[in-house]
Design a protein around this motif. Structure first.
Motif, PDB file in Angstrom:
ATOM      1  N   CYS A  56       0.845  -1.206   0.000  1.00  0.00           N
ATOM      2  CA  CYS A  56       0.000   0.000   0.000  1.00  0.00           C
ATOM      3  C   CYS A  56       0.875   1.250   0.000  1.00  0.00           C
ATOM      4  CB  CYS A  56      -0.884   0.025   1.254  1.00  0.00           C
ATOM      5  SG  CYS A  56      -2.290  -1.071   1.170  1.00  0.00           S
ATOM      6  N   ASP A  57       1.902   1.254   0.864  1.00  0.00           N
ATOM      7  CA  ASP A  57       2.784   2.420   0.959  1.00  0.00           C
ATOM      8  C   ASP A  57       3.458   2.674  -0.384  1.00  0.00           C
ATOM      9  OD1 ASP A  57       2.112   2.596   3.589  1.00  0.00           O
ATOM     10  OD2 ASP A  57       3.986   1.739   4.364  1.00  0.00           O
ATOM     11  N   TYR A  58       3.892   1.595  -1.045  1.00  0.00           N
ATOM     12  CA  TYR A  58       4.595   1.731  -2.330  1.00  0.00           C
ATOM     13  C   TYR A  58       3.690   2.370  -3.385  1.00  0.00           C
ATOM     14  CZ  TYR A  58       7.200   0.477  -6.515  1.00  0.00           C
ATOM     15  OH  TYR A  58       7.879   0.538  -7.701  1.00  0.00           O
ATOM     16  N   ILE A  59       2.442   1.929  -3.392  1.00  0.00           N
ATOM     17  CA  ILE A  59       1.534   2.375  -4.462  1.00  0.00           C
ATOM     18  C   ILE A  59       0.911   3.741  -4.161  1.00  0.00           C
ATOM     19  CG2 ILE A  59      -0.704   1.785  -5.553  1.00  0.00           C
ATOM     20  CD1 ILE A  59       0.330  -1.168  -5.297  1.00  0.00           C
ATOM     21  N   GLY A  60       0.771   4.031  -2.871  1.00  0.00           N
ATOM     22  CA  GLY A  60       0.110   5.286  -2.500  1.00  0.00           C
ATOM     23  C   GLY A  60      -1.330   5.047  -2.093  1.00  0.00           C
ATOM     24  N   ILE A  61      -1.574   3.878  -1.519  1.00  0.00           N
ATOM     25  CA  ILE A  61      -2.895   3.568  -0.960  1.00  0.00           C
ATOM     26  C   ILE A  61      -2.779   3.789   0.554  1.00  0.00           C
ATOM     27  CG2 ILE A  61      -4.504   1.650  -0.460  1.00  0.00           C
ATOM     28  CD1 ILE A  61      -3.687   0.455  -3.200  1.00  0.00           C
ATOM     29  N   ARG A  62      -3.771   4.475   1.123  1.00  0.00           N
ATOM     30  CA  ARG A  62      -3.739   4.676   2.583  1.00  0.00           C
ATOM     31  C   ARG A  62      -4.178   3.370   3.237  1.00  0.00           C
ATOM     32  NH1 ARG A  62      -7.573   7.935   6.562  1.00  0.00           N
ATOM     33  NH2 ARG A  62      -9.165   7.328   5.069  1.00  0.00           N
ATOM     34  N   SER A  63      -3.393   2.891   4.228  1.00  0.00           N
ATOM     35  CA  SER A  63      -3.830   1.663   4.898  1.00  0.00           C
ATOM     36  C   SER A  63      -4.131   1.957   6.364  1.00  0.00           C
ATOM     37  CB  SER A  63      -2.781   0.564   4.760  1.00  0.00           C
ATOM     38  OG  SER A  63      -1.589   0.928   5.385  1.00  0.00           O
ATOM     39  N   LEU A  64      -5.248   1.388   6.818  1.00  0.00           N
ATOM     40  CA  LEU A  64      -5.626   1.515   8.224  1.00  0.00           C
ATOM     41  C   LEU A  64      -5.455   0.142   8.852  1.00  0.00           C
ATOM     42  CD1 LEU A  64      -9.062   3.362   7.740  1.00  0.00           C
ATOM     43  CD2 LEU A  64      -6.810   4.398   8.088  1.00  0.00           C
ATOM     44  N   ALA A  65      -4.630   0.062   9.900  1.00  0.00           N
ATOM     45  CA  ALA A  65      -4.362  -1.243  10.509  1.00  0.00           C
ATOM     46  C   ALA A  65      -5.162  -1.403  11.798  1.00  0.00           C
ATOM     47  CB  ALA A  65      -2.879  -1.371  10.786  1.00  0.00           C
ATOM     48  N   TYR A  66      -5.894  -2.488  11.899  1.00  0.00           N
ATOM     49  CA  TYR A  66      -6.622  -2.815  13.138  1.00  0.00           C
ATOM     50  C   TYR A  66      -6.028  -4.107  13.676  1.00  0.00           C
ATOM     51  CZ  TYR A  66      -9.860   0.735  11.590  1.00  0.00           C
ATOM     52  OH  TYR A  66     -10.400   1.926  11.189  1.00  0.00           O
ATOM     53  N   MET A 270      -3.856  -5.187  -4.473  1.00  0.00           N
ATOM     54  CA  MET A 270      -3.694  -3.740  -4.693  1.00  0.00           C
ATOM     55  C   MET A 270      -4.543  -3.299  -5.891  1.00  0.00           C
ATOM     56  SD  MET A 270      -1.681  -2.723  -2.299  1.00  0.00           S
ATOM     57  CE  MET A 270      -2.341  -3.936  -1.191  1.00  0.00           C
ATOM     58  N   HIS A 271      -4.590  -4.139  -6.922  1.00  0.00           N
ATOM     59  CA  HIS A 271      -5.422  -3.854  -8.098  1.00  0.00           C
ATOM     60  C   HIS A 271      -6.888  -3.729  -7.667  1.00  0.00           C
ATOM     61  CE1 HIS A 271      -8.203  -5.281 -11.189  1.00  0.00           C
ATOM     62  NE2 HIS A 271      -7.491  -4.526 -11.993  1.00  0.00           N
ATOM     63  N   ASN A 272      -7.338  -4.657  -6.829  1.00  0.00           N
ATOM     64  CA  ASN A 272      -8.729  -4.608  -6.363  1.00  0.00           C
ATOM     65  C   ASN A 272      -9.004  -3.331  -5.568  1.00  0.00           C
ATOM     66  OD1 ASN A 272      -9.368  -6.988  -7.608  1.00  0.00           O
ATOM     67  ND2 ASN A 272      -9.432  -8.234  -5.745  1.00  0.00           N
ATOM     68  N   CYS A 273      -8.022  -2.900  -4.775  1.00  0.00           N
ATOM     69  CA  CYS A 273      -8.214  -1.663  -3.990  1.00  0.00           C
ATOM     70  C   CYS A 273      -8.379  -0.458  -4.922  1.00  0.00           C
ATOM     71  CB  CYS A 273      -7.020  -1.416  -3.068  1.00  0.00           C
ATOM     72  SG  CYS A 273      -6.880  -2.612  -1.759  1.00  0.00           S
TER      73      CYS A 273
END
Ligand code: NAP
Length: 282
Positions: A56-66, A270-273
């Motif tokens: 996510c970090d590489y692509i630029g997707i924000r990730s929320l970790a629970y 990542m594609h699906n996101c």
């Protein structure tokens, strides 16, 4: 000698393409967000979750970790999933499997909104795939289609044999190969004459979960062989469901383990996101 199908390289190409897409969406004011829930601290799950965050970090997707404790109840987990379903700023929800035994995985999967089901495990996603409608596709089989296409393997009209009928690999794989106009045979533990059936394949996809099970006796000369399995073998090295040293000399193309199917799963997640905002619009 077989051509090596390089999942590491192809997954990197896909992630680089997605990076461009993510930047365009960001410019348009849409930061794609993936929520990842882990219950307990199974070491393998921790590694998988960490790898997803890195991607996510590489692509630029924000990730929320629970990161929830092992003692989390099913009700607490379902409540969190429902909250995330309702949040406009969350595009995808992923609950890392396996879950502790007191939580019913099926119930959790069904609670994730099909519009945010980036793993593609919800019955509605599976149903959409089976009748050719838009929806999320399970990441490992979707990654195998990308591996084949980007390695210039023709699928249309080919005999494809899949060994394994799990809900996350074998069955969606069969539907995807059918969608690509292959003639598809699915094998499982009750299949008779497995070697003869497997030997019919122009494209043999092995997802059996048994280390180095498939030898050259299962493979037609010149077949393309995709090895989904991943195991830690007796010598401490990673190996697949296919005995690579035996099959590679007769195959026309083959995926290695590691570096074949494995890296594709995260790339397709990542594609699906990145695709999630489109799927939510419908
Ligand atoms: P699974 O749920 O254990 O399914 C295995 C399938 O193989 C079942 O359908 C089973 O048949 C069949 N099978 C078992 N023994 C057989 C035999 N002797 N002859 C014919 N068929 C047989 O496994 P999975 O989740 O699909 O995973 C398969 C492998 O892929 C595992 O090694 C897993 O670790 C790996 N995997 C890798 C990735 C990745 O990202 N690279 C992702 C997912 C899975 P029945 O249905 O009759 O029991």
């Amino acid at each position: 000698m077989a051509k090596l199908i390089d999942g590491k390289l192809i997954s990197k190409q896909i992630k680089d393409e997605l990076k461009v897409e993510a930047a365009k969406l960001k410019e348009a004011g849409r930061e794609v967000t993936l929520a990842v829930i882990q219950v307990g601290n199974d070491p393998a799950s921790t590694v998988y979750v960490g790898n997803k965050k890195k991607a996510c970090d590489y692509i630029g997707i924000r990730s929320l970790a629970y990161e929830l404790p092992e003692s989390t109840t099913q009700e607490e987990l379902l409540k969190l999933v429902e909250e995330l379903n309702d949040r406009d700023d969350v595009d995808g929800i992923l609950v890392q499997l396996p879950l502790p035994s007191h939580i019913d995985e099926d119930t959790v999967i069904r609670t994730i909104s099909p519009k945010k089901d980036v793993d593609g495990f919800h019955p509605q996603s599976v149903g959409a795939l089976s009748i050719g409608q838009k929806g999320f596709v399970s990441c490992t089989p979707a990654g195998i289609i990308e591996l084949l296409k980007r390695s210039d393997v023709d699928i249309e009209g080919k005999e494809c044999v899949i060994i394994g009928r799990s809900n996350i690999v074998g069955k969606p794989m069969a539907l995807l190969m059918l969608r690509e106009n292959a003639t598809v045979t699915i094998c499982h533990s009750r299949t008779k004459n497995l070697k003869e059936v497997a030997k019919r394949a122009d494209i043999l996809i092995v997802a059996i979960g048994k280390p180095e099970f498939v030898t050259s006796e299962y493979v037609k000369e010149g077949a393309v062989v995709i090895d989904v399995g991943i195991h830690r073998c007796d010598n401490g090295k990673l190996c697949g469901d296919v005995l690579f040293s035996d099959v590679e000399p007769i195959a026309s193309a083959i995926t290695p383990v590691p570096g074949g199917v494995g890296p594709m799963t995260i790339a397709m997640l990542m594609h699906n996101c990145i695709d999630a905002p489109n799927i939510r619009q419908d």
